[in-house]
Scaffold this active site. Sequence first.
Site, PDB file in Angstrom:
ATOM      1  N   CYS A  16     -23.213  93.818  41.773  1.00  0.00           N
ATOM      2  CA  CYS A  16     -24.221  94.620  42.262  1.00  0.00           C
ATOM      3  C   CYS A  16     -24.286  94.353  43.777  1.00  0.00           C
ATOM      4  O   CYS A  16     -24.786  95.067  44.439  1.00  0.00           O
ATOM      5  CB  CYS A  16     -25.502  94.368  41.656  1.00  0.00           C
ATOM      6  SG  CYS A  16     -25.456  94.474  40.082  1.00  0.00           S
ATOM      7  N   ASN A  35     -29.929 100.727  36.875  1.00  0.00           N
ATOM      8  CA  ASN A  35     -29.146  99.806  37.515  1.00  0.00           C
ATOM      9  C   ASN A  35     -27.625 100.510  37.663  1.00  0.00           C
ATOM     10  O   ASN A  35     -26.790 100.378  36.595  1.00  0.00           O
ATOM     11  CB  ASN A  35     -29.237  98.491  36.912  1.00  0.00           C
ATOM     12  CG  ASN A  35     -28.268  97.430  37.779  1.00  0.00           C
ATOM     13  OD1 ASN A  35     -27.556  97.811  38.677  1.00  0.00           O
ATOM     14  ND2 ASN A  35     -28.463  96.173  37.666  1.00  0.00           N
ATOM     15  N   HIS A  91     -31.490  96.833  46.001  1.00  0.00           N
ATOM     16  CA  HIS A  91     -30.746  97.203  44.943  1.00  0.00           C
ATOM     17  C   HIS A  91     -31.774  97.468  43.613  1.00  0.00           C
ATOM     18  O   HIS A  91     -32.455  96.814  43.502  1.00  0.00           O
ATOM     19  CB  HIS A  91     -29.734  95.797  44.418  1.00  0.00           C
ATOM     20  CG  HIS A  91     -29.167  95.951  43.090  1.00  0.00           C
ATOM     21  ND1 HIS A  91     -28.436  97.009  43.062  1.00  0.00           N
ATOM     22  CD2 HIS A  91     -29.186  94.861  41.999  1.00  0.00           C
ATOM     23  CE1 HIS A  91     -27.985  96.760  41.625  1.00  0.00           C
ATOM     24  NE2 HIS A  91     -28.345  95.610  40.999  1.00  0.00           N
TER      25      HIS A  91
HETATM   26  N1  ACO Z   1     -37.114  96.845  23.840  1.00  0.00           N
HETATM   27  C1  ACO Z   1     -37.995  96.039  23.399  1.00  0.00           C
HETATM   28  N2  ACO Z   1     -37.844  94.694  23.478  1.00  0.00           N
HETATM   29  C2  ACO Z   1     -37.007  94.027  24.075  1.00  0.00           C
HETATM   30  C3  ACO Z   1     -35.863  94.616  24.729  1.00  0.00           C
HETATM   31  C4  ACO Z   1     -36.005  96.212  24.908  1.00  0.00           C
HETATM   32  N3  ACO Z   1     -34.950  96.887  25.204  1.00  0.00           N
HETATM   33  N4  ACO Z   1     -35.158  93.866  25.423  1.00  0.00           N
HETATM   34  C5  ACO Z   1     -35.434  92.649  25.130  1.00  0.00           C
HETATM   35  N5  ACO Z   1     -36.806  92.916  24.179  1.00  0.00           N
HETATM   36  C6  ACO Z   1     -37.491  91.608  23.879  1.00  0.00           C
HETATM   37  C7  ACO Z   1     -36.790  90.178  23.494  1.00  0.00           C
HETATM   38  O1  ACO Z   1     -36.028  90.253  22.636  1.00  0.00           O
HETATM   39  C8  ACO Z   1     -37.858  89.399  23.734  1.00  0.00           C
HETATM   40  O2  ACO Z   1     -38.421  89.210  22.279  1.00  0.00           O
HETATM   41  P1  ACO Z   1     -39.181  87.742  21.744  1.00  0.00           P
HETATM   42  O3  ACO Z   1     -40.264  87.443  22.692  1.00  0.00           O
HETATM   43  O4  ACO Z   1     -39.539  88.275  20.419  1.00  0.00           O
HETATM   44  O5  ACO Z   1     -37.879  87.052  21.730  1.00  0.00           O
HETATM   45  C9  ACO Z   1     -39.005  89.883  24.565  1.00  0.00           C
HETATM   46  O6  ACO Z   1     -38.599  91.314  24.679  1.00  0.00           O
HETATM   47  C10 ACO Z   1     -38.825  89.476  25.852  1.00  0.00           C
HETATM   48  O7  ACO Z   1     -37.693  89.298  26.553  1.00  0.00           O
HETATM   49  P2  ACO Z   1     -37.087  88.908  27.784  1.00  0.00           P
HETATM   50  O8  ACO Z   1     -35.663  88.758  28.056  1.00  0.00           O
HETATM   51  O9  ACO Z   1     -37.787  87.626  28.201  1.00  0.00           O
HETATM   52  O10 ACO Z   1     -37.706  90.153  28.810  1.00  0.00           O
HETATM   53  P3  ACO Z   1     -37.957  90.272  30.311  1.00  0.00           P
HETATM   54  O11 ACO Z   1     -39.244  90.337  30.761  1.00  0.00           O
HETATM   55  O12 ACO Z   1     -37.144  89.125  30.934  1.00  0.00           O
HETATM   56  O13 ACO Z   1     -37.238  91.696  30.662  1.00  0.00           O
HETATM   57  C11 ACO Z   1     -35.038  92.326  31.183  1.00  0.00           C
HETATM   58  C12 ACO Z   1     -35.742  91.549  30.176  1.00  0.00           C
HETATM   59  C13 ACO Z   1     -35.535  93.706  31.494  1.00  0.00           C
HETATM   60  C14 ACO Z   1     -33.473  92.194  30.950  1.00  0.00           C
HETATM   61  C15 ACO Z   1     -35.195  91.462  32.734  1.00  0.00           C
HETATM   62  O14 ACO Z   1     -35.098  90.146  32.350  1.00  0.00           O
HETATM   63  C16 ACO Z   1     -34.347  91.886  33.802  1.00  0.00           C
HETATM   64  O15 ACO Z   1     -34.569  92.826  34.421  1.00  0.00           O
HETATM   65  N6  ACO Z   1     -33.607  90.709  34.264  1.00  0.00           N
HETATM   66  C17 ACO Z   1     -32.774  90.933  35.451  1.00  0.00           C
HETATM   67  C18 ACO Z   1     -31.337  91.837  35.350  1.00  0.00           C
HETATM   68  C19 ACO Z   1     -30.652  92.079  36.780  1.00  0.00           C
HETATM   69  O16 ACO Z   1     -31.290  92.107  37.708  1.00  0.00           O
HETATM   70  N7  ACO Z   1     -29.458  91.966  36.695  1.00  0.00           N
HETATM   71  C20 ACO Z   1     -28.649  91.473  37.930  1.00  0.00           C
HETATM   72  C21 ACO Z   1     -27.950  92.691  38.400  1.00  0.00           C
HETATM   73  S1  ACO Z   1     -26.799  93.275  37.216  1.00  0.00           S
HETATM   74  C22 ACO Z   1     -25.234  93.111  37.911  1.00  0.00           C
HETATM   75  O17 ACO Z   1     -25.083  92.477  38.687  1.00  0.00           O
HETATM   76  C23 ACO Z   1     -24.130  93.817  37.048  1.00  0.00           C
END
Ligand code: ACO
Length: 326
Positions: free
Chosen positions: A113, A283, A253
């Site tokens: 990214c 993204n 980003h």
């Molecule tokens: N819908 C509903 N529930 C979901 C979903 C979904 N789509 N995805 C995950 N959950 C659930 C999980 O299973 C978990 O359930 P549990 O508590 O029963 O285990 C709960 O939601 C919380 O999961 P987390 O992963 O802790 O959720 P978080 O608040 O961290 O959000 C997300 C997840 C959106 C992916 C976030 O962590 C994020 O944006 N991370 C960064 C992504 C990023 O910036 N990547 C870098 C660039 S990408 C690149 O370089 C190609």
Amino acid sequence: MLRAKITGTGSYVPETVLTNADLERMVDTTDEWIMERTGIRERRIAAANQGTSDLAAEAARRALDAAGLAASEIDLILVATVTPDMLFPSTACLVQGKIGATRAAAYDLAAACSGFLYGLSVANSHIVSGQYKNILVIGAETLSRVVNWKDRGTCILFGDGAGAVVLQATKGNSGIVTTLLKSDPSLWQLLCLPSVGSRIHASPLDVEASMHTIQMKGNETFKAAVKALDEIVDETLGAAGVKAAEVDLLIPHQANIRIIQATAKRLKMPMDKVYLILEKYGNTSAASVPMALDEAVRTGAVTPGKTILMEAFGGGLTWASALVKW
Ligand code: ACO
């Protein structure tokens, strides 16, 4: 002293829209969850006959139009992507052919990214050194091809698109002020696409284990992103001797609204000084910053004299920034 100035921007997104309502029918998720946790409402998906180079070429044509420059005047094409059409030839070479940049050199750059800002920094050096006068820097991705559409933790995040800038040598005061590039391999496993490469060959077993799709530990990636971006924005402004209050627009980003809000808070910057396209496109990795920049230019949010801070974070881990006087 030579400076590199962005003289034209362009972007392109495919027509097909994939909404959160569509995703509700594909995986166990809801529009509310996706909007609350990410800020994304919809994303674009490339047509079956579109490769990354097609998206990149269209964005490049629009940037050239905006700059009033012919493709034949381009010295170098840099394409930042982690979803090239193929491993070789480079996507940059394919774009060169599509736009008719007959005398350009061309190569790809992979920094996930952060790729576009890495490319901008490299292009800036080529210009400041006097080696090249006119450079196309493009960020382009078809992430929909490498997303695991059964994994609700990742498939909700990503989309396809391309953004491009024309960078030209100038002796004026406006242009790139400073860029910063960072990487840290110790956390590479937080965010990777293991196959196809020299280590994992996409055998039927690898495919069964989804090794050919994006693997991400979302929560840990989130924390690493906030920390890295906090540090880099401080260091960038420090290096340039610019106060946060002097930044007119932050172009981050577009990965997650909560990561963006954390950076804005660090800079004590109201959200109306942050340019967002996340809700519409998700993204788009290396494409996200140049797509947002192009929209900001075309909507009049970026005008001459303004100070623009751009930042990005991605797999590697990599993170990067650029401060630009428009
Ligand atoms: N819908 C509903 N529930 C979901 C979903 C979904 N789509 N995805 C995950 N959950 C659930 C999980 O299973 C978990 O359930 P549990 O508590 O029963 O285990 C709960 O939601 C919380 O999961 P987390 O992963 O802790 O959720 P978080 O608040 O961290 O959000 C997300 C997840 C959106 C992916 C976030 O962590 C994020 O944006 N991370 C960064 C992504 C990023 O910036 N990547 C870098 C660039 S990408 C690149 O370089 C190609």
